[in-house]
Write a protein that holds these residues in place. Structure first.
Motif, mmCIF file in Angstrom:
data_model
loop_
_atom_site.group_PDB
_atom_site.id
_atom_site.type_symbol
_atom_site.label_atom_id
_atom_site.label_comp_id
_atom_site.label_asym_id
_atom_site.label_seq_id
_atom_site.Cartn_x
_atom_site.Cartn_y
_atom_site.Cartn_z
ATOM 1 N N ASN A 140 0.808 -1.227 0.000
ATOM 2 C CA ASN A 140 0.000 0.000 0.000
ATOM 3 C C ASN A 140 0.839 1.274 0.000
ATOM 4 O OD1 ASN A 140 -2.516 -1.145 -0.231
ATOM 5 N ND2 ASN A 140 -2.706 -1.476 1.975
ATOM 6 N N GLU A 186 1.260 0.975 -9.745
ATOM 7 C CA GLU A 186 0.488 -0.259 -9.815
ATOM 8 C C GLU A 186 1.365 -1.492 -10.053
ATOM 9 O OE1 GLU A 186 -2.619 0.022 -9.032
ATOM 10 O OE2 GLU A 186 -2.975 -2.132 -9.256
ATOM 11 N N LYS A 194 3.001 -2.638 -6.916
ATOM 12 C CA LYS A 194 2.020 -3.266 -6.013
ATOM 13 C C LYS A 194 1.793 -4.731 -6.424
ATOM 14 C CE LYS A 194 -0.706 0.944 -5.187
ATOM 15 N NZ LYS A 194 -0.599 1.186 -3.753
ATOM 16 N N LYS A 226 5.227 3.819 6.193
ATOM 17 C CA LYS A 226 4.928 3.780 4.751
ATOM 18 C C LYS A 226 6.006 4.488 3.924
ATOM 19 C CE LYS A 226 -0.017 2.966 5.012
ATOM 20 N NZ LYS A 226 0.218 1.514 5.021
#
Lengths: 293, 104
Positions: free
Chosen positions: A72, A77, A80, A137
Motif C-alpha cells: 500500500n 500499480e 504493487k 509507509k
C-alpha cells in the motif's frame, strides 16, 4: 514508473515459480524426502538445526511483514502487483521453514515458545529497524531495507547454507534452492526499482544510509552469535562423515566442512558486506561501515 | 515478456569492435527452471568465480545467473535477465572479459 516491470505479471510468476522450480515439490523439497536420521537422533545436532531454522523463520516473518506492508506504500500499480507475488513468496518461506521445525520434532503447540527461546535478539532488532520504515509507509527506505539489505543478506546466507548441506541433507538443500530462486526476483526488484527512484529522492540518502548501517550492525552481531555456538571444524567433519556425505563443501574458497567457525563467520560477513557495497553503490547510495560487534 | 537475449542484441556492425560475423551457438537445456519454459535455454546457473563463460554468455551482476545467446555477444549489445528483471548493456572489462552494465 517501474518500466522494468512492464512485462511482469502474475502469469509470469506462475510459470516461473509454482509451475517451474516448485512444481511437484512438497514444502519446497521432493515428496518423501526426510531429514537425515542422525540429525534427528543426535540431541545436540537436532538442537543446533532447530536454532538455525528458527533464525530463518524469524527473518522470513520480517520479510513477510515488510513486503505485505509495502504494497500500500508503493507509488505505482506495477510495484504493487510485484509485491503481491513477493508477499506470497515470503509467506511460503515462513511456511516451509516452520514445517522444517515440525520435521525436527517441534510440536505445533510449542512453536511460538521455541521461536521466542531461540530467536537471536540481534536479528529481532535488525527486523525492527526495517519494520519501523515500513510502518511509516516509507517506500524508498522500506525497499532498500527489505529488498537490498535483508534479501541481499538472505541470498548469501542461503547460498552458504546450501553449499554446506547439499552433500549431507538433500531435503534441506532442495528447500533452500527454491528460496534462492525466489531471492533472485526480490533483489532484482530492489535494485531496479530503487535505482530509478533514488534519483528522484536524493534527500532520502542520509536516512537510508543510517538505516543500512544499523541493519548491518545487527546482521554482523547475529552472525557472530551464530558462529560462536557452531561446532568446531573437527566435530563438523565427523558429523558430515557420519551423515554419509562428502566432507568437502566449498563456498567462496572456504571449505565449510573443515574451516574454523571464526573463518566461516569472516567469509560470510565479508561476502555479504561486499555485495551490499556493490549493490548500494550501483544505485547511488554510499555504504556505511557499522562498528564491528 | 521477451527475455530472449538474441532479441535484445544491437547490430553487430554498430559495436565497432569487429566486422567479423558473429559466431553461432546451439543452446542446450541446462536444467535452469527459474523462468517460463520457453526461455529456460537462455539461462544457466553460475558455478562461481572459476566458471569460464563462453563468448555468447554474460553474468547478471544482480542475481548471478548466466545469460546465454545463440550468437556471440559483443560490447554494446543489450540483454535482459528474466530471473531478476534487469536490463544490461554488454561491455568489455580491462581484462578482456564481457561484463554487464546495468540500465536503471
Amino acid at each position: 514508473m517501474a518500466d522494468f516491470l512492464s512485462a511482469y505479471s502474475i502469469q509470469y510468476w506462475l510459470e516461473s515459480c509454482p509451475q517451474g522450480y516448485l512444481e511437484d515439490t512438497e514444502y519446497g523439497h521432493a515428496p518423501g524426502e526426510t531429514e537425515p536420521a542422525l540429525l534427528l537422533d543426535d540431541p545436540q545436532l537436532r538442537q543446533q538445526s532447530i536454532r538455525t531454522t528458527v533464525q530463518l523463520v524469524v527473518g522470513e516473518r520480517c520479510a513477510l511483514a515488510a513486503s505485505s506492508g509495502l504494497i500500500n506504500a508503493a507509488p505505482d500499480e506495477a510495484s504493487k502487483r510485484y509485491l503481491a507475488t513477493q508477499t506470497l513468496d515470503e509467506a511460503r518461506h515462513v511456511e516451509i521453514f516452520t514445517q522444517r521445525l515440525y520435521d525436527l520434532g517441534v510440536k505445533k503447540t510449542e512453536l511460538e515458545d521455541v521461536l521466542r527461546e531461540h530467536a537471536n535478539p540481534n536479528l529481532v532488532k535488525f527486523a525492527e529497524v526495517l519494520l519501523e520504515k515500513v510502518d511509516k509507509k516509507d517506500f524508498v527506505a522500506g525497499v532498500v531495507g527489505q529488498n537490498i539489505v535483508l534479501e541481499g543478506m538472505a541470498f548469501t546466507v542461503f547460498e552458504m547454507l546450501h553449499a554446506g548441506v547439499k552433500g549431507v541433507n538433500p531435503k534441506f538443500a532442495h528447500t533452500l534452492s527454491g528460496t534462492i530462486a525466489d531471492e533472485r526476483r526480490h533483489v532484482g526488484f530492489g535494485e531496479n526499482r530503487i535505482g530509478s527512484l533514488i534519483k528522484e529522492h536524493p534527500e532520502k540518502k542520509p536516512e537510508i544510509e543510517r538505516m543500512q548501517r544499523d541493519m548491518s550492525y545487527y546482521m554482523l552481531a547475529t552472525f557472530a552469535d551464530a558462529f560462536r555456538r557452531a561446532p568446531d571444524a573437527a566435530e563438523r567433519k565427523r558429523l558430515a562423515q557420519d551423515l554419509g556425505g562428502r566432507p568437502e563443501a566449498s563456498w567462496h574458497g572456504v571449505d565449510l566442512a573443515t574451516a574454523d567457525p571464526k573463518d566461516m563467520e569472516q567469509a560470510l560477513a565479508d561476502t555479504v558486506l561486499k555485495e551490499f557495497k556493490t549493490r548500494l553503490g550501483r544505485i547511488g547510495i554510499e555504504y556505511q561501515s557499522p562498528v564491528r560487534p | 515478456m521477451n527475455g530472449d537475449a538474441d532479441s535484445k542484441l544491437a547490430g553487430a556492425a554498430a559495436d565497432g569492435e569487429t566486422s567479423k560475423p558473429r559466431q553461432r551457438f546451439v543452446l542446450e537445456e541446462t536444467g535452469f527452471d527459474e523462468v517460463p519454459e520457453k526461455y529456460r535455454k537462455y539461462y544457466r546457473k553460475w558455478k562461481g568465480p572459476s566458471d569460464d563463460l563462453g563468448p555468447n554468455e554474460v553474468l547478471c551482476p544482480v542475481c548471478k545467473v548466466v545469460i546465454r545467446s545463440t550468437r556471440e555477444l559483443r560490447p554494446g549489445d543489450r540483454v535482459y535477465c528474466m530471473a531478476c528483471f534487469t536490463r544490461f548493456t554488454v561491455t568489455r572489462s580491462e581484462l578482456g572479459a564481457l561484463e554487464a552494465t546495468i540500465e536503471y
